[in-house]
Design a protein around this motif. Structure first.
Motif, short mmCIF file in Angstrom:
data_model
loop_
_atom_site.label_atom_id
_atom_site.label_comp_id
_atom_site.label_asym_id
_atom_site.label_seq_id
_atom_site.Cartn_x
_atom_site.Cartn_y
_atom_site.Cartn_z
N UNK A 93 40.33 7.87 32.90
CA UNK A 93 41.27 7.09 32.08
C UNK A 93 40.63 6.54 30.82
N UNK A 94 39.30 6.64 30.73
CA UNK A 94 38.59 6.04 29.61
C UNK A 94 37.80 7.11 28.84
N UNK A 95 37.79 6.98 27.52
CA UNK A 95 37.11 7.94 26.66
C UNK A 95 35.63 7.58 26.59
N UNK A 96 34.92 7.95 27.65
CA UNK A 96 33.50 7.64 27.76
C UNK A 96 32.70 8.91 28.01
N UNK A 114 14.56 14.44 30.47
CA UNK A 114 15.75 14.61 29.64
C UNK A 114 16.69 13.44 29.82
N UNK A 115 17.30 13.00 28.73
CA UNK A 115 18.33 11.97 28.79
C UNK A 115 19.35 12.26 27.70
N UNK A 116 20.62 12.01 28.01
CA UNK A 116 21.68 12.25 27.02
C UNK A 116 22.92 11.45 27.38
N UNK A 117 23.72 11.22 26.36
CA UNK A 117 25.10 10.77 26.52
C UNK A 117 25.97 11.92 26.03
N UNK A 118 26.54 12.65 26.97
CA UNK A 118 27.19 13.93 26.67
C UNK A 118 28.70 13.74 26.48
N UNK A 119 29.25 14.24 25.38
CA UNK A 119 30.69 14.08 25.14
C UNK A 119 31.52 14.95 26.07
N UNK A 120 32.68 14.45 26.46
CA UNK A 120 33.59 15.23 27.30
C UNK A 120 34.99 15.33 26.71
N UNK A 121 35.29 14.54 25.70
CA UNK A 121 36.63 14.53 25.09
C UNK A 121 36.57 15.27 23.76
N UNK A 122 37.08 16.50 23.74
CA UNK A 122 37.12 17.37 22.55
C UNK A 122 35.73 17.65 21.99
N UNK A 123 34.69 17.45 22.78
CA UNK A 123 33.35 17.82 22.36
C UNK A 123 32.65 16.84 21.44
N UNK A 191 36.79 0.54 28.04
CA UNK A 191 37.58 0.57 29.27
C UNK A 191 38.75 -0.41 29.25
N UNK A 192 38.81 -1.24 28.24
CA UNK A 192 39.98 -2.12 28.10
C UNK A 192 41.15 -1.40 27.45
N UNK A 193 40.94 -0.14 27.04
CA UNK A 193 41.98 0.64 26.37
C UNK A 193 42.10 2.02 27.01
N UNK A 194 42.84 2.14 28.11
CA UNK A 194 43.02 3.46 28.75
C UNK A 194 43.66 4.45 27.79
#
Length: 246
Positions: A93-96, A114-123, A191-194
Motif C-alpha cells: 500500500x506504500x510507495x517504498x 552489497x547494500x541497496x534501496x531498490x525501486x519497485x514502483x515503475x523502476x 506510509x501516512x499516504x497509501x
C-alpha cells in the motif's frame, strides 16, 4: 524492542557480520515500532550438514506498520563460510523501495558486501529517496564488484564491493546505517499516504520482480539444495527469503 540472543550465531561468525547485525538491529530499535513476525517454528533455527560440515541458519523476523516483514538471516557453514542476509519488505500500500543487504565471508575475509534501496514502483525511487541518497558523500572502495546479470533490480545507489581493509569495512557498515536511517525515516512519512489501487498493483508487480530476480542467485539455491534437499530449499526460499504478500 528486540534484543539479540546471548547464544546468537553472530558471535561465532566473521566480526564484520556481528558488527553489521548489531548495527541493523540498533537502527530498527531506534527508528521503528517492532513486533514479532511469525515464521514457521521449524524455520527459525535450522541445522544440517553440507559436505561433512555443519550448517547453521538463524532467522530474525519482525514487522511494523510500514513493513509487513523485516528479515535478517545469519548462516554459517563449518569454518569456511559466514553469511548475513537482510531484506525489508514494505506493505504494497506504500510507495517504498526494498532495502536489501548481504555479507559473505570466507577464510576470514569478506568476499562480497552489497547494500541497496531498490525501486519497485515503475523502476524509480521516490523523489524523497533520491534527494536523501544523493546528499550522501560518495565512497571509494578499492575492489568494486560487478552486479550479476539479473542485477537490473538495483538502483544507481547500490554499493557492491569486496572490502579489503578495516577502514573499508567500517565505511560499508556506515553506508548501511545511513541507508537504513534514511529508509526508516522516510517510510514513516510515506506510509501516512497509501497509494491508489492501480499504484498498489504496480508495486506488487515490482516486489514480485525483485523476489523473482533475487531467487536467480544460484549459489544460495545450490547451497540449500545440497544441505537440505531440493524441495526444502524451494520451500525455504519462497517462505523465508523471498515470499510475496498474500
Amino acid at each position: 524492542m528486540l534484543t539479540p540472543s546471548a547464544f546468537s550465531l553472530r558471535k561465532q561468525q566473521n566480526p564484520l557480520i556481528c558488527q553489521l547485525a548489531d548495527c541493523i538491529e540498533a537502527v530498527w530499535n531506534n527508528c521503528l515500532d517492532l513486533t514479532p513476525y511469525n515464521l514457521p517454528v521449524e524455520l527459525g533455527y535450522v541445522e544440517g550438514k553440507l559436505e561433512g560440515a555443519k550448517i547453521t541458519i538463524e532467522n530474525y523476523c519482525y514487522k511494523t506498520p510500514q513493513f509487513r516483514k523485516m528479515h535478517m538471516e545469519l548462516a554459517k557453514v563449518g569454518s569456511v563460510l559466514d553469511i548475513l542476509h537482510c531484506v525489508m519488505f514494505p506493505y504494497p500500500e506504500y510507495d517504498l523501495p526494498m532495502f536489501g543487504c548481504d555479507l559473505v565471508g570466507s577464510g576470514g575475509q569478506i568476499s562480497a558486501a552489497i547494500v541497496d534501496l531498490s525501486p519497485v514502483n515503475t523502476g524509480y525511487l521516490p523523489i524523497s529517496y533520491t534527494h536523501a541518497l544523493s546528499a550522501l558523500p560518495s565512497l571509494e572502495f578499492s575492489q568494486p564488484r560487478t552486479l550479476p546479470e539479473w542485477g537490473d533490480i538495483f538502483s544507481e545507489y547500490c554499493t557492491f564491493v569486496r572490502p579489503n581493509s578495516p577502514d573499508e569495512e567500517n565505511l560499508f557498515v556506515q553506508r548501511v546505517k545511513e541507508f537504513l536511517e534514511i529508509h526508516c525515516s522516510l517510510a514513516t512519512v510515506i506510509a501516512s499516504q497509501p497509494v491508489s489501487t492501480e499504484q498498489m498493483e504496480q508495486i506488487l508487480a515490482g516486489q514480485k520482480n525483485y523476489c523473482t530476480k533475487q531467487q536467480k542467485n544460484d549459489k544460495t539455491r545450490r547451497l540449500l539444495e545440497k544441505a537440505f534437499g531440493v524441495d526444502w530449499a524451494e520451500y525455504y526460499m519462497n517462505t523465508v527469503l523471498f515470499d510475496l504478500p498474500a
